[in-house]
Structures are given as C-alpha cells and as structure tokens.
Write a protein that holds these residues in place. Structure first.
Motif, short mmCIF file in Angstrom:
data_model
loop_
_atom_site.label_atom_id
_atom_site.label_comp_id
_atom_site.label_asym_id
_atom_site.label_seq_id
_atom_site.Cartn_x
_atom_site.Cartn_y
_atom_site.Cartn_z
N GLY A 100 15.47 70.34 -60.53
CA GLY A 100 17.17 70.92 -60.22
C GLY A 100 17.01 70.51 -58.87
N PHE A 101 18.21 70.63 -58.14
CA PHE A 101 18.18 70.48 -56.77
C PHE A 101 18.84 71.86 -57.16
CE2 PHE A 101 17.48 67.36 -58.37
CZ PHE A 101 16.58 66.58 -57.12
N PRO A 102 18.70 72.73 -55.17
CA PRO A 102 19.51 73.85 -54.66
C PRO A 102 20.14 74.27 -54.60
CG PRO A 102 17.89 73.39 -52.96
CD PRO A 102 17.39 72.58 -53.79
N GLU A 103 21.30 72.38 -53.97
CA GLU A 103 22.12 72.49 -53.43
C GLU A 103 23.17 72.05 -54.35
OE1 GLU A 103 22.80 73.44 -50.02
OE2 GLU A 103 20.85 73.75 -49.52
N ALA A 104 22.88 72.28 -54.56
CA ALA A 104 23.86 71.58 -55.81
C ALA A 104 23.98 71.35 -57.26
CB ALA A 104 24.54 69.91 -55.10
N SER A 136 24.97 62.51 -52.55
CA SER A 136 26.06 64.18 -53.50
C SER A 136 24.85 64.72 -52.77
CB SER A 136 24.78 64.07 -55.14
OG SER A 136 25.28 62.75 -55.65
N LEU A 137 24.02 65.44 -52.18
CA LEU A 137 23.72 66.22 -52.09
C LEU A 137 24.19 66.37 -50.29
CD1 LEU A 137 20.00 66.99 -52.52
CD2 LEU A 137 21.65 68.32 -53.56
N GLY A 138 24.57 65.20 -50.05
CA GLY A 138 25.26 65.56 -48.65
C GLY A 138 26.67 65.72 -48.44
N GLN A 139 27.51 65.03 -49.33
CA GLN A 139 28.32 65.31 -49.97
C GLN A 139 29.08 67.15 -50.08
OE1 GLN A 139 29.56 63.07 -53.32
NE2 GLN A 139 29.82 61.02 -51.73
N VAL A 140 28.24 67.69 -51.11
CA VAL A 140 28.03 69.39 -51.11
C VAL A 140 28.16 69.98 -49.31
CG1 VAL A 140 26.75 71.29 -51.97
CG2 VAL A 140 27.43 68.56 -53.39
N ASN A 145 32.87 66.95 -51.04
CA ASN A 145 32.49 67.36 -52.83
C ASN A 145 32.96 68.53 -53.24
OD1 ASN A 145 31.46 67.36 -55.45
ND2 ASN A 145 29.44 66.95 -54.42
N PRO A 146 34.63 67.70 -53.68
CA PRO A 146 35.27 68.97 -54.66
C PRO A 146 34.75 69.90 -55.48
CG PRO A 146 35.76 66.65 -55.64
CD PRO A 146 34.78 66.72 -54.76
N ALA A 147 33.19 69.48 -55.64
CA ALA A 147 32.86 70.30 -56.47
C ALA A 147 31.42 71.60 -55.47
CB ALA A 147 31.15 69.86 -57.31
#
Length: 441
Positions: A100-104, A136-140, A145-147
């Motif tokens: 798992g990844f902490p940012e998203a 993906s992590l960079g977008q967050v 990122n809308p999520a």
C-alpha cells in the motif's frame, strides 16, 4: 521541516524475503557477479534471470515461480524506498500481503506484477508500472487528482490498518443461498442485471441516502454496464469474480449470520460448538494456571483447554470443514483463483446446532471459570471484553443454527472489514432487489 513518519506496515513476508535471498545467491553463482535486485536496471536483471532459468519463463514451473517471488521482493523494496510503501495483510494476494502507499489508495501485488512482466518477456514493464505509480502519487500530492481529500487540504496519509480494512477479506459470515436464484442471477445478461439493480436502488425502504445510492451506482451498476453486453455474468465471472459473488449475494441470499473476523470464528465460535456443554473439566497445568493468574480471559482458556465433545477435522477450513465438504456455488466460479464465496456442506454441524442452547453454553463457561478460579486460588477478574466476546460468539452460533434450518445452500462468504460495515446498507438493497415489483395499470 519534519518529514512525515513512515507508516509501520508488516515486515517483509518471510517467504518473499527468503525467495529474494535465494534468487540473489543463484544469480551471483550463475553470472559470476552480484546482481542487486533493488537497484540494477531491470533489463540487466532480466538477462541474468533468463540465463538462470535456462530459457523462456514458464509460469507453471515452481522454480520459475520462486524466481518471480524473489524478483517481487526486490521490486517491493524499490517502491518502499522511493514512496514509503508498506506491506499489509491481504488474503487475496498470492504473497498473503500486498503493498500500500500512504499518499493515495493504490494497492499492488508485487508478485502479480512480476509474473505479468515475465510472461510478456519484458521485465522493464516494472519500470512502466513504477512510473504510473509515481505519476498517480504526484497528481495527489499536487492536487490534480479528484480523489484528493475533500476540502482541498492535504490528502490524509493512509496506513496499513486503513488498507487492511479496505482490502483484506479477513471477515467471514455464513449465508444461505437459494440455488435457483443464484443460477438466475449468474446466467442473466449483465445489461439486464444493471437495470434490475438500478431499479431496486430507487425502491429501497428506507430510502438510501444520496451518497450511499451514488456509491452503489458506481460500484455495481456502472461495473455491470462496462462488461461485455449481451453476455451473461457467468460468462464473465473469471474477469469480474468479486462482482459475480456480490450479485449472487444480492439476488440469492435468503438468510445468514452476522460477520466477524476469521480468527474469531476459528478460535472461539466454532470451538464452542464442538466443545458442547461438558459435565466436567480437565485439570489445568501450571502454565495455564499462571496465565489465568496473569489475567488470561476464562473464555480463551475454555476453548483452548476443554476437549471437544464432537470430532473436528484435524485440518481444513476453520478447523470445522474437510476440503471434500467445500464446493462451488455455480460452475462459473470454476476458473476463479481466490474465491470469496464458497458452498459448504453443513451436515457435520447440523446435529450440534440442533442441540445448541446459548444458555447451556454460557453456563458451561461460567462453571469452567469457577473450576479455574478454585484451582488457581484466585477469583476471576470481571472483563467487559470477555463478556462481549462470549455474547458475540453465542449470537453468531444462534444465527448459524437459524440459518441452516432455512433451506438452501449454506455458503461461507469472505468480506473486508469495510464491506462488513456496509452490510446493513447492502441488506436494504438486497430486500428491494428480491421483493416483488408493484406494477400499476
């Protein structure tokens, strides 16, 4: 500026760690030089691996699978180093754990990723996957990122517990499935199922809150609409096993128990059934008496110390079912690897459940508590948690007794903690889906 603390996940799964060490040693022996699985370019690693395997990767070869598991350990360490990823328990994963990844919310099976890359003959696919994760992590991180967390603030850092709650199917419940309804659901066209579910969402009583209805629309209706139209759900069960299992539950479940952690069923609930209500108890050894004196709950000692009055399988599912007593709900699940819905033969349990009396079981535990207290020369300490556990176990057994008398296929359903928490809302949708429609003329 202080860096956020790294989430504390599981240690590297031991079999993954061992496979990585064995692969590193084998590669060094084959190539004559060390190969760093955590830093070397994947193209170079692939050359060494092909040399070691003696040719093309065979996913059915146990030695090749072992090499893939070792590569998975190296890939995981790269992601842990770069993104503070962590291992968390996940019974669906071949490794028994996932990253798992902490940012998203990104869940990854390193072993599955490596197997896919090796099957395509291109280990550099792992670089592509790592780049996708990085993007993906960079977008967050930069809010594109809308999520991202609601409110426009920084996304909440996720930890192993949140991932386990969302993804690890560690909860179990017994359900009773009407086989005719299950067949009807699985052999229906997916576009028709989508219409039926959407219609049921508009007929729920009480009405679902808008956010809950939107969630069901997105997770079930939209997923069904994305499948190949004109084909049945059974024909696409291998592609979407979770959806097929969920629709079976929604359309065909006619009874069942509450849900509880798998360990609770295995260690407490079912042992209580097999122990029954003994008239006397065995003497306790010094270690057991000392555990009681140190505060061990009498219920835990009861299920550990008191012999079973009924024979239980030496091995098998939950210590209660032989592998020969486990089957499929429908042939459509034949090719699905990690099933979360299985049919079980309850014949072994039926005689015990017919005699089950929660008051008699509670009396047996209380008599055992007095027995231990006398032997230890110390009264049992009142434990609210122990009382709650016993009451929960007695309730689940009462549910199970009622369920097996309903008529239908008794099944075992695995679900995540998050799914267990949403079961009440799911039951509302299930009632609407199974209820007759009122047609006004």
């Amino acid at each position: 500026m202080t860096e956020p603390a790294e989430p504390q996940g599981l240690p590297v799964p031991q079999h993954v760690h061992n496979a990585q060490l064995q692969l590193s040693a084998a590669l060094e022996k084959a190539s004559g030089a060390p190969v760093d699985l955590t830093k070397a370019p994947w193209a170079d690693v692939e050359t060494s691996v092909i040399q070691l395997l003696g040719g093309r990767f065979d996913p059915n070869n146990p030695n090749h699978q072992g090499a893939a598991l070792g590569l998975a350990g190296g890939f995981a360490l790269r992601l842990i180093s770069e993104h503070q990823a962590f291992w968390f328990p996940n019974r669906d994963s071949p490794e028994g754990a996932s990253l798992g990844f902490p940012e998203a919310i990104i869940m990854l099976s390193p072993f599955g990723a490596v197997m896919d890359a090796l099957a395509q003959g291109k280990l550099t696919r792992l670089d592509d996957l790592a780049a996708d994760i990085r993007r993906s992590l960079g977008q967050v991180k930069f809010g594109t990122n809308p999520a991202q967390a609601l409110g426009g603030g920084q996304p909440q850092r996720l930890g192993p517990q949140e991932y386990q709650r969302l993804f690890d199917p560690g909860f179990l419940q017994f359900i009773v499935v009407d086989p005719a309804k299950a067949k009807q659901a699985l052999e229906a066209k997916t576009d028709a199922l989508a219409r039926d579910v959407r219609d049921a969402l508009g007929r729920t009583q009480p009405p679902l809150p808008p956010e809950a209805r939107q969630q069901f629309e997105g997770q079930i209706v939209t997923s069904l609409q994305r499948m190949e139209q004109g084909k049945t759900l059974a024909e696409q069960a291998e592609r979407a096993p979770r959806l097929a299992e969920l629709l079976t539950h929604l359309v065909a479940t006619v009874g069942g128990t509450g849900s509880a952690p798998e360990e609770f069923w295995h260690d407490v609930v079912l042992p209580l059934l097999f122990i029954g209500t003994p008239a006397s108890f065995p003497p306790l050894d010094d270690d057991e008496l000392e555990a009681f004196k140190q505060g061990a709950d009498p219920l835990a000692l009861f299920v550990d110390v008191v012999p079973h009055s009924h024979r239980a399988p030496d091995e098998g599912l939950l210590g209660a079912f032989e592998m020969s007593e486990i089957g499929l709900v429908h042939p459509a699940f034949q090719k699905v690897g990690a099933l979360r819905l299985i049919r079980i033969n309850p014949d072994r349990l039926k005689p015990m459940l017919e005699k089950y009396d929660p008051n008699a079981t509670m009396d047996a535990v209380q008599r055992f508590t007095a027995h231990v207290s006398q032997a230890a020369g110390k009264p049992a300490a009142e434990s609210p948690q122990g009382k709650e556990m016993l009451q929960a176990a007695l309730t689940l057994l009462a549910d199970l007794k009622r369920s097996v008398s309903v008529g239908g296929d008794v099944c075992l359903r695995r679900l995540t903690e998050a799914e267990a928490a949403s079961e009440q809302a799911l039951a509302i949708v299930r009632r609407a889906l199974q209820s007759p429609r009122i047609i006004l003329t």
